[in-house]
Scaffold this active site. Structure first.
Site, PDB file in Angstrom:
ATOM      1  N   LYS A  23       5.030   2.204   5.035  1.00 22.84           N
ATOM      2  CA  LYS A  23       6.031   2.148   3.956  1.00 22.84           C
ATOM      3  C   LYS A  23       6.644   3.514   3.700  1.00 22.84           C
ATOM      4  CE  LYS A  23       4.256  -1.845   1.419  1.00 22.84           C
ATOM      5  NZ  LYS A  23       3.460  -2.229   0.252  1.00 22.84           N
TER       6      LYS A  23
ATOM      7  N   LYS B 224       5.111  -9.034  11.509  1.00 23.85           N
ATOM      8  CA  LYS B 224       4.701 -10.118  10.604  1.00 23.85           C
ATOM      9  C   LYS B 224       5.890 -10.572   9.751  1.00 23.85           C
ATOM     10  CE  LYS B 224       3.459  -7.150   6.825  1.00 23.85           C
ATOM     11  NZ  LYS B 224       2.580  -6.485   5.949  1.00 23.85           N
TER      12      LYS B 224
ATOM     13  N   LYS C 222       8.572  -9.575   3.222  1.00 23.12           N
ATOM     14  CA  LYS C 222       9.698  -9.524   2.286  1.00 23.12           C
ATOM     15  C   LYS C 222      10.667  -8.429   2.668  1.00 23.12           C
ATOM     16  CE  LYS C 222       6.605 -11.232  -1.239  1.00 23.12           C
ATOM     17  NZ  LYS C 222       5.435 -10.848  -2.006  1.00 23.12           N
TER      18      LYS C 222
HETATM   19  P1  TYM Z   1       1.576  -9.371  -0.780  1.00 21.00           P
HETATM   20  O1  TYM Z   1       2.239  -9.672  -2.076  1.00 21.00           O
HETATM   21  O2  TYM Z   1       2.321  -8.575   0.219  1.00 21.00           O
HETATM   22  O3  TYM Z   1       1.117 -10.689  -0.074  1.00 21.00           O
HETATM   23  C1  TYM Z   1       0.307 -11.678  -0.710  1.00 21.00           C
HETATM   24  C2  TYM Z   1      -0.659 -12.287   0.296  1.00 21.00           C
HETATM   25  O4  TYM Z   1       0.055 -12.847   1.405  1.00 21.00           O
HETATM   26  C3  TYM Z   1      -0.475 -12.359   2.629  1.00 21.00           C
HETATM   27  N1  TYM Z   1       0.603 -12.259   3.642  1.00 21.00           N
HETATM   28  C4  TYM Z   1       0.541 -12.793   4.865  1.00 21.00           C
HETATM   29  N2  TYM Z   1      -0.402 -13.514   5.483  1.00 21.00           N
HETATM   30  C5  TYM Z   1      -0.132 -13.945   6.744  1.00 21.00           C
HETATM   31  N3  TYM Z   1       1.019 -13.677   7.411  1.00 21.00           N
HETATM   32  C6  TYM Z   1       1.990 -12.958   6.826  1.00 21.00           C
HETATM   33  N4  TYM Z   1       3.122 -12.725   7.472  1.00 21.00           N
HETATM   34  C7  TYM Z   1       1.781 -12.469   5.501  1.00 21.00           C
HETATM   35  N5  TYM Z   1       2.531 -11.744   4.640  1.00 21.00           N
HETATM   36  C8  TYM Z   1       1.784 -11.616   3.511  1.00 21.00           C
HETATM   37  C9  TYM Z   1      -1.040 -10.994   2.284  1.00 21.00           C
HETATM   38  O5  TYM Z   1      -2.018 -10.597   3.221  1.00 21.00           O
HETATM   39  C10 TYM Z   1      -1.617 -11.236   0.907  1.00 21.00           C
HETATM   40  O6  TYM Z   1      -2.911 -11.780   0.991  1.00 21.00           O
HETATM   41  N6  TYM Z   1      -1.533  -5.543  -1.790  1.00 21.00           N
HETATM   42  C11 TYM Z   1      -1.376  -6.989  -1.890  1.00 21.00           C
HETATM   43  C12 TYM Z   1      -1.472  -7.526  -3.300  1.00 21.00           C
HETATM   44  C13 TYM Z   1      -2.736  -7.194  -4.017  1.00 21.00           C
HETATM   45  C14 TYM Z   1      -4.040  -7.740  -3.764  1.00 21.00           C
HETATM   46  C15 TYM Z   1      -4.884  -7.157  -4.735  1.00 21.00           C
HETATM   47  C16 TYM Z   1      -4.540  -8.613  -2.813  1.00 21.00           C
HETATM   48  C17 TYM Z   1      -2.849  -6.363  -5.089  1.00 21.00           C
HETATM   49  N7  TYM Z   1      -4.154  -6.342  -5.519  1.00 21.00           N
HETATM   50  C18 TYM Z   1      -6.255  -7.449  -4.776  1.00 21.00           C
HETATM   51  C19 TYM Z   1      -5.903  -8.915  -2.860  1.00 21.00           C
HETATM   52  C20 TYM Z   1      -6.745  -8.325  -3.814  1.00 21.00           C
HETATM   53  C21 TYM Z   1       0.002  -7.365  -1.336  1.00 21.00           C
HETATM   54  O7  TYM Z   1       0.885  -6.559  -1.256  1.00 21.00           O
HETATM   55  O8  TYM Z   1       0.156  -8.669  -1.048  1.00 21.00           O
END
Ligand code: TYM
Length: 331
Positions: free
Chosen positions: A112, A194, A197
């Site tokens: 990022k 992957k 967003k």
């Molecule tokens: P975020 O908002 O980017 O994504 C939410 C969840 O979706 C999964 N994900 C995917 N899984 C498979 N293929 C993909 N292309 C794909 N894109 C997204 C992510 O792995 C995630 O599980 N940092 C985290 C948010 C967070 C969090 C936490 C997660 C904050 N605190 C505590 C777990 C525990 C994030 O940016 O997710």
């Protein structure tokens, strides 16, 4: 009792990577044997430039989307991270237990920050806040997609350091990442990456709120390769394999069974079948989201109730931490 925690950023809409990689698993983990916490992590989503006016609406849209996907607010504590101040409080304490090189090494930060001239401190601190999210609820299971593994390893290492320094406090959670391809759903336009967003080509991601026409269009435009046969080979044929993965997750059939069923079709014709399956699966969800978005009071009430339940637990952990680190807890 097992404690499940996971989070999702309210940036834009929930997409099929989020759905297959995380949210569909969150739904399955809801039952009486577990305490389940799912957080909309708005403080994480302000680490990169964003539109403050849209954030509130995005939070409600994410709440509606999660409920429409099957998160039941009676069974799960669904809440907004910023409404529980102990997340940021604990993140400060954890920040004192790690080093700058350790944070700078994390792949998500590297990725990022690579394109930014001035890197915000919040982006750097991001995984510490994530660790605080999990540890505050003493989570034992964290269901996520593959891209979160390194952040969660940092959370483990912070938990160990804290326990060593101040006495046993936090469990080391188990990271639930599916071994099949669902933990990394690929970008339809750029299958080496992957689905996310942030990818510039918006046709590479299907949002849960996309109309049937959008879905058909995006699947038709999905990049495959020059072989027209339908075979499942995620390493060498990531394009068609992503379509097969999603189709398999919806139908319950294995990718191999689907290949066998469609062996007379070429990828162009097969895309229409996948598109139809996706439309059938997500149309009722989309309609439910539209319905829920008509009752913003209901959505706010869900978050308020979630806040109350989450805050009780968060406060308890925070008081334990505050007294262990030698500050005087404020009752
Ligand atoms: P975020 O908002 O980017 O994504 C939410 C969840 O979706 C999964 N994900 C995917 N899984 C498979 N293929 C993909 N292309 C794909 N894109 C997204 C992510 O792995 C995630 O599980 N940092 C985290 C948010 C967070 C969090 C936490 C997660 C904050 N605190 C505590 C777990 C525990 C994030 O940016 O997710």
């Amino acid at each position: 009792k097992e404690k499940v925690f996971s989070g999702i950023q309210p940036t834009g809409t929930l997409h099929l990577g989020n759905y297959f990689g995380a949210v569909s698993k969150w739904v399955k983990l809801q039952n009486e044997d577990r305490e389940v916490f799912y957080s909309i992590v708005d403080l994480h989503s302000i680490t990169l430039p964003y539109d403050a006016k849209k954030l509130e609406k995005n939070v409600l849209l994410m709440t509606a989307s999660l409920i429409a996907c099957g998160i039941n607010p009676e069974r799960s504590t669904l809440f907004l991270q910023s409404q529980v101040p102990e997340h940021t409080q604990l993140s400060w304490v954890l920040g004192c237990l790690t080093t700058m090189p350790r944070l700078g090494q994390l792949p998500q930060f590297k990725e990022k920050s690579a394109t930014l001239k001035d890197v915000p401190l919040g982006l750097y601190l991001y995984p510490i806040l994530q660790a605080a999210d999990i540890l505050l609820y003493k989570a034992t299971k964290v269901p996520v997609g593959e891209d979160q593994i390194q952040n969660l390893q940092l959370a483990h290492s912070l938990a160990r350091t804290f326990n060593r320094q101040y006495g046993e406090t936090f469990p080391i959670s188990e990271v639930l990442v599916q071994q099949d391809c669902s933990s990394r759903i690929r970008n339809l336009r750029d299958p080496t990456k992957k689905m996310s967003k942030s990818h510039p080509d918006k046709r590479g991601k299907i949002d849960i709120t996309d109309t049937p026409d959008d879905i058909v269009e995006k699947v038709k435009k999905a990049v495959t390769d020059c072989t027209s046969q339908i075979t499942y080979d995620p390493d060498n044929r990531p394009g068609v394999s992503t379509l097969l993965t999603m189709h398999s997750l919806i139908s319950g059939l294995s990718p191999e069974e689907i290949c066998e069923e469609n062996k007379l079709l070429d990828t162009g014709r097969y895309k229409l079948i996948v598109a139809e399956a996706l439309v059938e699966k997500f149309t009722p969800i989309r309609q439910e989201i539209i319905k829920l978005m008509d009752s913003p009071e209901y959505l706010s009430k869900v978050l308020q109730e979630g806040q109350k339940k989450a805050h009780l637990i968060a406060l308890e952990t925070w008081q334990e931490v505050a007294s262990k680190i030698g500050t005087i807890p404020n009752n």
